[in-house]
Design a protein around this motif. Sequence first.
Motif, PDB file in Angstrom:
ATOM      1  N   THR A 299       0.864  -1.173   0.000  1.00 56.23           N
ATOM      2  CA  THR A 299       0.000   0.000   0.000  1.00 56.23           C
ATOM      3  C   THR A 299       0.900   1.223   0.000  1.00 56.23           C
ATOM      4  OG1 THR A 299      -1.778   1.212   1.121  1.00 56.23           O
ATOM      5  CG2 THR A 299      -0.206   0.075   2.537  1.00 56.23           C
ATOM      6  N   ASP A 300       0.410   2.316  -0.563  1.00 55.10           N
ATOM      7  CA  ASP A 300       1.155   3.570  -0.487  1.00 55.10           C
ATOM      8  C   ASP A 300       0.471   4.542   0.466  1.00 55.10           C
ATOM      9  OD1 ASP A 300      -1.034   4.103  -2.046  1.00 55.10           O
ATOM     10  OD2 ASP A 300       0.069   5.065  -3.664  1.00 55.10           O
ATOM     11  N   ASN A 301      -0.506   4.024   1.222  1.00 58.99           N
ATOM     12  CA  ASN A 301      -1.280   4.835   2.145  1.00 58.99           C
ATOM     13  C   ASN A 301      -0.765   4.615   3.568  1.00 58.99           C
ATOM     14  OD1 ASN A 301      -3.398   5.521   4.052  1.00 58.99           O
ATOM     15  ND2 ASN A 301      -4.756   5.729   2.296  1.00 58.99           N
TER      16      ASN A 301
ATOM     17  N   SER B 167      -0.447   2.026   8.956  1.00 57.74           N
ATOM     18  CA  SER B 167      -0.465   2.188  10.413  1.00 57.74           C
ATOM     19  C   SER B 167      -1.575   1.369  11.057  1.00 57.74           C
ATOM     20  CB  SER B 167      -0.642   3.662  10.790  1.00 57.74           C
ATOM     21  OG  SER B 167       0.462   4.408  10.371  1.00 57.74           O
ATOM     22  N   ASP B 168      -2.728   1.326  10.386  1.00 60.39           N
ATOM     23  CA  ASP B 168      -3.876   0.590  10.925  1.00 60.39           C
ATOM     24  C   ASP B 168      -3.608  -0.907  11.030  1.00 60.39           C
ATOM     25  OD1 ASP B 168      -5.286   2.944  11.159  1.00 60.39           O
ATOM     26  OD2 ASP B 168      -6.539   2.608   9.385  1.00 60.39           O
ATOM     27  N   ILE B 169      -2.815  -1.468  10.102  1.00 57.49           N
ATOM     28  CA  ILE B 169      -2.609  -2.928  10.119  1.00 57.49           C
ATOM     29  C   ILE B 169      -1.239  -3.335  10.657  1.00 57.49           C
ATOM     30  CG2 ILE B 169      -4.225  -3.260   8.211  1.00 57.49           C
ATOM     31  CD1 ILE B 169      -1.711  -3.911   6.454  1.00 57.49           C
TER      32      ILE B 169
ATOM     33  N   HIS C 145       8.599   3.095  -0.080  1.00 58.46           N
ATOM     34  CA  HIS C 145       8.987   3.502  -1.431  1.00 58.46           C
ATOM     35  C   HIS C 145       7.996   2.925  -2.418  1.00 58.46           C
ATOM     36  CE1 HIS C 145      10.880  -0.491  -2.224  1.00 58.46           C
ATOM     37  NE2 HIS C 145      11.081  -0.433  -0.921  1.00 58.46           N
ATOM     38  N   GLY C 146       7.764   3.669  -3.477  1.00 57.66           N
ATOM     39  CA  GLY C 146       6.790   3.217  -4.457  1.00 57.66           C
ATOM     40  C   GLY C 146       5.440   3.011  -3.796  1.00 57.66           C
ATOM     41  N   LYS C 147       4.850   1.871  -4.057  1.00 54.22           N
ATOM     42  CA  LYS C 147       3.535   1.567  -3.493  1.00 54.22           C
ATOM     43  C   LYS C 147       3.643   0.474  -2.432  1.00 54.22           C
ATOM     44  CE  LYS C 147       1.039   3.005  -7.545  1.00 54.22           C
ATOM     45  NZ  LYS C 147      -0.244   3.620  -7.425  1.00 54.22           N
ATOM     46  N   GLN C 148       4.727   0.542  -1.644  1.00 52.40           N
ATOM     47  CA  GLN C 148       4.878  -0.468  -0.594  1.00 52.40           C
ATOM     48  C   GLN C 148       5.658   0.057   0.600  1.00 52.40           C
ATOM     49  OE1 GLN C 148       7.225  -3.924  -1.492  1.00 52.40           O
ATOM     50  NE2 GLN C 148       8.747  -2.764  -2.616  1.00 52.40           N
ATOM     51  N   PHE C 149       5.442  -0.624   1.708  1.00 49.17           N
ATOM     52  CA  PHE C 149       6.233  -0.450   2.907  1.00 49.17           C
ATOM     53  C   PHE C 149       6.987  -1.752   3.107  1.00 49.17           C
ATOM     54  CE2 PHE C 149       2.877   2.584   3.428  1.00 49.17           C
ATOM     55  CZ  PHE C 149       3.415   3.616   4.170  1.00 49.17           C
TER      56      PHE C 149
END
Length: 90
Positions: free
Chosen positions: A8-10, A15-17, A74-78
């Motif tokens: 996710t990029d959000n 943080s929620d998960i 970075h990108g669309k991932q943590f």
Amino acid sequence: MKCISVYTDNFEQFSDIYEKVMNTPLQDDEEIEVDGITVYAAGEVPDQYVERMRQKLDVVVMRVKEHNITILQHGKQFEIIIPTEQNMVH
């Protein structure tokens, strides 16, 4: 060091998960879904990985000091980088 990728990029979703991900035992190469977000246990990464990623301008580096965990965005991932026992013994 062990790496867990969260796709996710959000930051708010991450943080929620985060706690759920950290409390879920995962095997290397295992992919699960947590609250609709794909989580992948990527296995081991070399010690230099975090340092190489720190050098990149498009990477955000966060630390969870009390657990010696590094989080890269970075990108669309943590990526959650967790030290393994054998790497902590020098």
